[in-house]
Design a protein around this motif. Structure first.
Motif, mmCIF file in Angstrom:
data_model
loop_
_atom_site.group_PDB
_atom_site.id
_atom_site.type_symbol
_atom_site.label_atom_id
_atom_site.label_comp_id
_atom_site.label_asym_id
_atom_site.label_seq_id
_atom_site.Cartn_x
_atom_site.Cartn_y
_atom_site.Cartn_z
ATOM 1 N N ARG A 150 34.545 35.820 40.257
ATOM 2 C CA ARG A 150 34.351 36.011 41.770
ATOM 3 C C ARG A 150 34.655 37.464 42.125
ATOM 4 O O ARG A 150 35.212 38.136 41.087
ATOM 5 C CB ARG A 150 35.236 35.189 42.679
ATOM 6 C CG ARG A 150 36.861 35.324 42.229
ATOM 7 C CD ARG A 150 37.442 34.602 43.352
ATOM 8 N NE ARG A 150 38.944 34.769 42.984
ATOM 9 C CZ ARG A 150 39.682 35.863 43.497
ATOM 10 N NH1 ARG A 150 39.166 37.084 44.025
ATOM 11 N NH2 ARG A 150 41.104 35.705 43.371
ATOM 12 N N HIS A 167 40.294 38.634 38.309
ATOM 13 C CA HIS A 167 40.186 37.373 37.802
ATOM 14 C C HIS A 167 39.048 36.731 37.198
ATOM 15 O O HIS A 167 38.922 36.053 36.287
ATOM 16 C CB HIS A 167 40.415 36.511 39.092
ATOM 17 C CG HIS A 167 41.660 36.305 39.607
ATOM 18 N ND1 HIS A 167 42.688 35.660 39.190
ATOM 19 C CD2 HIS A 167 42.002 36.800 41.095
ATOM 20 C CE1 HIS A 167 44.044 35.959 39.949
ATOM 21 N NE2 HIS A 167 43.445 36.774 40.951
ATOM 22 N N ASP A 174 47.665 34.405 39.726
ATOM 23 C CA ASP A 174 48.456 34.406 41.105
ATOM 24 C C ASP A 174 49.482 33.473 40.968
ATOM 25 O O ASP A 174 49.529 32.233 40.654
ATOM 26 C CB ASP A 174 47.267 33.940 42.249
ATOM 27 C CG ASP A 174 46.156 34.958 42.410
ATOM 28 O OD1 ASP A 174 46.359 36.089 42.101
ATOM 29 O OD2 ASP A 174 44.997 34.355 42.755
ATOM 30 N N HIS A 228 51.289 34.194 47.443
ATOM 31 C CA HIS A 228 51.521 34.633 46.267
ATOM 32 C C HIS A 228 51.692 36.134 45.756
ATOM 33 O O HIS A 228 51.463 36.881 46.483
ATOM 34 C CB HIS A 228 50.349 33.904 45.542
ATOM 35 C CG HIS A 228 49.145 34.446 45.704
ATOM 36 N ND1 HIS A 228 48.192 34.473 46.849
ATOM 37 C CD2 HIS A 228 48.359 35.566 44.946
ATOM 38 C CE1 HIS A 228 47.212 35.366 46.988
ATOM 39 N NE2 HIS A 228 47.093 35.985 45.708
ATOM 40 N N HIS A 230 49.790 38.421 43.213
ATOM 41 C CA HIS A 230 48.711 38.714 42.410
ATOM 42 C C HIS A 230 49.220 39.594 41.318
ATOM 43 O O HIS A 230 49.629 40.891 41.581
ATOM 44 C CB HIS A 230 47.527 39.462 43.216
ATOM 45 C CG HIS A 230 46.419 39.802 42.420
ATOM 46 N ND1 HIS A 230 45.318 39.265 42.113
ATOM 47 C CD2 HIS A 230 46.081 41.138 41.884
ATOM 48 C CE1 HIS A 230 44.455 39.915 41.275
ATOM 49 N NE2 HIS A 230 45.017 40.966 41.076
HETATM 50 ZN ZN LIG Z 1 44.730 37.232 42.464
#
Ligand SMILES: [Zn+2]
Length: 240
Positions: A150, A167, A174, A228, A230
Motif C-alpha cells: 500500500r 510496509h 505497527d 500505535h 510505526h
Molecule cells: Zn505503519
C-alpha cells in the motif's frame, strides 16, 4: 611551563595515531570486537558509539544481516523473495514468530533489516524499559501488521499516485500494545497520555525505538498514530 609547543603536540598525536593504525592494519594489536569498527554487529553486545555504524552496515548487506540475526535469539524462518506489485514485495525477508524474550501477537513478515532493528530494540530498549518502569519483562508485543502492499496513508486514505509505504516492502511494523507476564495490557491508545509507570514505559519504548529503527512515528505525530508506534527502516530518519 610549556613542555610542548602546539605543533609538537600535534606531531606527537599524529605519530601515535599512525602507529596505532599501522598496528591495527598489520594485526599486531588485538582490540575487542565491541571497540573494533570493522567487527560485525553482535546483537547481544551492550550498545556503544560504534553500534549505529555496525547496525547500518548490517542492514545494508543481507549476508551480514542474516548472520547477525542468527545470533540474536529471534524466532523466525526465511521466506522466498517475491514481487507482489509495483513497489511491493519481499526481498531478504522472514516470518518473525517471536522475539528473543517476547512473543508476538501474530507472526509478522519483515525484511531482515527491519527484524534486526527489532532485535536490537527488544533487547536494548524495550525489555530494559520494562524492567525499570514496570518491574518485570514484557511477555507479548501486540502489533497491527507489518507487510502490506500500500501507499503511505495520509489521512485521506491511500492515494493512487502516493509514495509506497515502508510496509509495502516489509520494512515496517505497527506496534499497538504490550502484555505483561501477569497478563495486564499496556496500549498506546489508552496509556500514552498518562504520567504513570505505563506511560513512562511507553515513552521509553518509543525513544528507544528511535535508537534502533530509522523512522518512528507515535501518537504525538498525528491522529493516525494515536493507537500505535510505526517503526520502520530504510527511510531518512525521523522520530516523532
Ligand atoms: Zn505503519
Amino acid at each position: 611551563m610549556r613542555a610542548f609547543s602546539r605543533n609538537g603536540l600535534l606531531l606527537a598525536f599524529l605519530t601515535a595515531l599512525a602507529a596505532l593504525l599501522a598496528a591495527l592494519h598489520f594485526g599486531a594489536l588485538e582490540i575487542p570486537d565491541r571497540f573494533d569498527p570493522r567487527a560485525a554487529l553482535d546483537v547481544a553486545s551492550e550498545p556503544n558509539l560504534l553500534t549505529g555504524l555496525k547496525l547500518r552496515r548490517a542492514r545494508a548487506d543481507p549476508a551480514r544481516c542474516f548472520a547477525a540475526l542468527e545470533q540474536s535469539g529471534l524466532q523466525y524462518e526465511p521466506v522466498a523473495d517475491r514481487s507482489t506489485g509495483q513497489g511491493c514485495g519481499l526481498t531478504n525477508a522472514l516470518r518473525l514468530r517471536g522475539g528473543r524474550s517476547v512473543a508476538l501477537s501474530s507472526p509478522a513478515l519483515l525484511s531482515c533489516r527491519a527484524a534486526l532493528s527489532f532485535a536490537m530494540w527488544e533487547r536494548h530498549a524495550l525489555q530494559p524499559a520494562a524492567s525499570q518502569r514496570l518491574g518485570g519483562p514484557i511477555a507479548t508485543v501486540e502489533h497491527l501488521g507489518s507487510y502490506a502492499c500500500r501507499n503511505i496513508n495520509t489521512g485521506e486514505g491511500s492515494t493512487r499516485d502516493g509514495r509506497r509505504s515502508r510496509h509495502a516492502t516489509a520494512d515496517a511494523i505497527d506496534v499497538a500494545g504490550y502484555v505483561r507476564e501477569d497478563r495486564t495490557r499496556i496500549t498506546v491508545l489508552r496509556d500514552w497520555g498518562g504520567d504513570d509507570a505505563e506511560a513512562l514505559f511507553l515513552r521509553d519504548a518509543h525513544a528507544g525505538a528511535c535508537r534502533f529503527f530509522e523512522g518512528v512515528l507515535g501518537p504525538d505525530y498525528n491522529e493516525l498514530h494515536a493507537d500505535h508506534f510505526h517503526l520502520e527502516v530504510g527511510g531518512w530518519g525521523f522520530c516523532r
